[in-house]
Design a protein around this motif. Structure first.
Motif, PDB file in Angstrom:
ATOM      1  N   GLY A 105       0.778  -1.232   0.000  1.00  8.25           N
ATOM      2  CA  GLY A 105       0.000   0.000   0.000  1.00  8.25           C
ATOM      3  C   GLY A 105       0.806   1.277   0.000  1.00  8.25           C
ATOM      4  N   ASP A 106       2.115   1.177  -0.020  1.00  6.65           N
ATOM      5  CA  ASP A 106       2.951   2.383   0.000  1.00  6.65           C
ATOM      6  C   ASP A 106       2.660   3.267  -1.211  1.00  6.65           C
ATOM      7  OD1 ASP A 106       4.155   1.632   2.336  1.00  6.65           O
ATOM      8  OD2 ASP A 106       6.004   0.897   1.405  1.00  6.65           O
ATOM      9  N   GLN A 107       2.521   4.570  -0.965  1.00  6.37           N
ATOM     10  CA  GLN A 107       2.298   5.530  -2.048  1.00  6.37           C
ATOM     11  C   GLN A 107       3.405   6.584  -2.093  1.00  6.37           C
ATOM     12  OE1 GLN A 107      -0.142   5.246  -4.387  1.00  6.37           O
ATOM     13  NE2 GLN A 107      -0.536   3.278  -3.368  1.00  6.37           N
ATOM     14  N   ASN A 108       4.557   6.256  -1.540  1.00  6.60           N
ATOM     15  CA  ASN A 108       5.676   7.191  -1.510  1.00  6.60           C
ATOM     16  C   ASN A 108       6.276   7.391  -2.896  1.00  6.60           C
ATOM     17  OD1 ASN A 108       6.440   4.389  -1.168  1.00  6.60           O
ATOM     18  ND2 ASN A 108       8.542   5.113  -1.030  1.00  6.60           N
ATOM     19  N   LEU A 133       8.616  -1.550  -9.078  1.00 13.51           N
ATOM     20  CA  LEU A 133       8.044  -0.304  -8.585  1.00 13.51           C
ATOM     21  C   LEU A 133       8.564   0.908  -9.356  1.00 13.51           C
ATOM     22  CD1 LEU A 133       8.176  -1.029  -4.754  1.00 13.51           C
ATOM     23  CD2 LEU A 133       6.113  -0.774  -6.140  1.00 13.51           C
ATOM     24  N   MET A 134       9.826   0.871  -9.735  1.00 11.64           N
ATOM     25  CA  MET A 134      10.366   1.968 -10.540  1.00 11.64           C
ATOM     26  C   MET A 134       9.689   2.022 -11.901  1.00 11.64           C
ATOM     27  SD  MET A 134      14.444   2.121  -9.596  1.00 11.64           S
ATOM     28  CE  MET A 134      14.766   0.354  -9.604  1.00 11.64           C
ATOM     29  N   SER A 135       9.398   0.855 -12.437  1.00 10.13           N
ATOM     30  CA  SER A 135       8.740   0.791 -13.745  1.00 10.13           C
ATOM     31  C   SER A 135       7.263   1.180 -13.662  1.00 10.13           C
ATOM     32  CB  SER A 135       8.869  -0.629 -14.311  1.00 10.13           C
ATOM     33  OG  SER A 135       8.126  -0.770 -15.505  1.00 10.13           O
ATOM     34  N   GLU A 136       6.568   0.702 -12.627  1.00  7.65           N
ATOM     35  CA  GLU A 136       5.118   0.891 -12.542  1.00  7.65           C
ATOM     36  C   GLU A 136       4.725   2.228 -11.916  1.00  7.65           C
ATOM     37  OE1 GLU A 136       3.633  -2.457 -10.407  1.00  7.65           O
ATOM     38  OE2 GLU A 136       3.913  -3.857 -12.088  1.00  7.65           O
ATOM     39  N   ARG A 137       5.451   2.647 -10.877  1.00  9.02           N
ATOM     40  CA  ARG A 137       5.068   3.861 -10.157  1.00  9.02           C
ATOM     41  C   ARG A 137       6.060   5.001 -10.329  1.00  9.02           C
ATOM     42  NH1 ARG A 137       4.534   4.809  -5.073  1.00  9.02           N
ATOM     43  NH2 ARG A 137       5.433   3.014  -3.992  1.00  9.02           N
ATOM     44  N   GLY A 138       7.174   4.726 -10.985  1.00  7.06           N
ATOM     45  CA  GLY A 138       8.161   5.771 -11.204  1.00  7.06           C
ATOM     46  C   GLY A 138       8.876   6.219  -9.955  1.00  7.06           C
ATOM     47  N   ILE A 139       8.946   5.329  -8.940  1.00  5.59           N
ATOM     48  CA  ILE A 139       9.616   5.717  -7.701  1.00  5.59           C
ATOM     49  C   ILE A 139      11.121   5.864  -7.929  1.00  5.59           C
ATOM     50  CG2 ILE A 139       7.910   4.527  -6.273  1.00  5.59           C
ATOM     51  CD1 ILE A 139      10.242   2.465  -5.695  1.00  5.59           C
ATOM     52  N   ARG A 168      16.812   5.279 -11.949  1.00  3.01           N
ATOM     53  CA  ARG A 168      16.101   5.781 -10.766  1.00  3.01           C
ATOM     54  C   ARG A 168      16.661   5.201  -9.461  1.00  3.01           C
ATOM     55  NH1 ARG A 168      11.426   8.565 -11.636  1.00  3.01           N
ATOM     56  NH2 ARG A 168      10.678   8.650 -13.791  1.00  3.01           N
ATOM     57  N   PHE A 169      17.661   4.341  -9.560  1.00  3.28           N
ATOM     58  CA  PHE A 169      18.273   3.711  -8.396  1.00  3.28           C
ATOM     59  C   PHE A 169      19.677   4.263  -8.224  1.00  3.28           C
ATOM     60  CE2 PHE A 169      20.738   0.487  -6.195  1.00  3.28           C
ATOM     61  CZ  PHE A 169      19.868  -0.031  -5.243  1.00  3.28           C
TER      62      PHE A 169
END
Length: 243
Positions: A105-108, A133-139, A168-169
């Motif tokens: 559930g993280d939305q950060n 997560l980087m691919s799907e949410r752009g974190i 992004r990492f």
């Protein structure tokens, strides 16, 4: 579990690869740990906890490996167990346990992952999840890893390769004693807690994970709270070497 491979990660840290004797997978969530059960010389039962370092995408297939990093402590009972374990040797373990995991559930917008020593192993297991997560949410992800010297940078090649493949990492090794020759631009000299402020922790965007030396965990926890992060945004696991 049966040992199928071992190698040294650092002068006092070994990487051990096991498979379950029953051929079944060890289905775990990256960030969890197992407990290894054994006896002291006097027959007293004891156990030690080891975070799983295995990189996998979803669940392990039948017979796939279970990987852990083991710190050797002079005179330690667990050290004697692992140092004396050859290929085909067996250990008893239970698990997986723990909640030091990425939460669905993280939305950060960013993860700050901070570790020292074998406290880095949960983050190795998380790499496939982070890529998704980087691919799907752009974190974005910043991994600050504290070690004394370059030879003690556990899994450093894995993290550098991942950073090179994922813009992004960001992988930031912090060396307290000795810098490598021709260091990468993201290498820092000092302790991770000294360099945390450089990355401007932000309560509006960040969730932080702290794993490793208790003094580091406490110092970073205090710094993150001072930066405005609420306690639920700071997830901690302390590593204490036991004999």
């Amino acid at each position: 579990m049966k040992l199928v491979d071992r190698r040294m990660l650092a002068p006092a840290v070994g990487h051990y690869v096991f498979v379950r004797n029953d051929g079944q997978p060890l289905d775990f969530i990256p960030g969890q740990f197992i407990q290894v059960h054994f006896n002291y010389a006097d027959g007293t039962a004891t156990k030690r906890s080891y975070s799983l370092a295995t990189i996998h995408d979803h669940t392990l297939g039948p017979g796939e490996a279970v990987e852990i990093a083991v710190s050797f402590v002079p005179g330690g009972a667990a050290t004697a167990l692992f140092e004396g374990l050859d290929a085909g040797g067996q250990i008893d373990a239970s698990g997986p346990y723990g909640r030091f995991c990425l939460m669905p559930g993280d939305q950060n917008q960013r993860y700050l992952l901070i570790g020292t020593g074998t406290g880095i192993t949960p983050y190795r297991a998380m790499l496939p999840q982070l890529a998704q997560l980087m691919s799907e949410r752009g974190i974005e992800v910043v991994l600050l890893f504290g070690a004394r010297t370059p030879e003690e940078l556990l899994y450093g090649d894995d993290f550098r390769a991942f950073a090179d493949a994922h813009p992004r990492f960001r992988f930031v090794p912090c060396f307290s004693r000795e810098l490598p020759d021709n260091p990468h631009a993201d290498v820092r000299h000092g302790y991770v807690q000294q360099h945390l402020a450089e990355f401007a922790p932000d309560a509006g965007t960040d969730i932080a994970y702290l794993c490793g030396n208790p003094n580091m965990v406490d110092a970073c926890f205090d710094a993150l709270k001072q930066a405005g992060l609420a306690v639920p945004q700071i997830r901690r696991e302390k590593y204490v070497s036991s004999k």
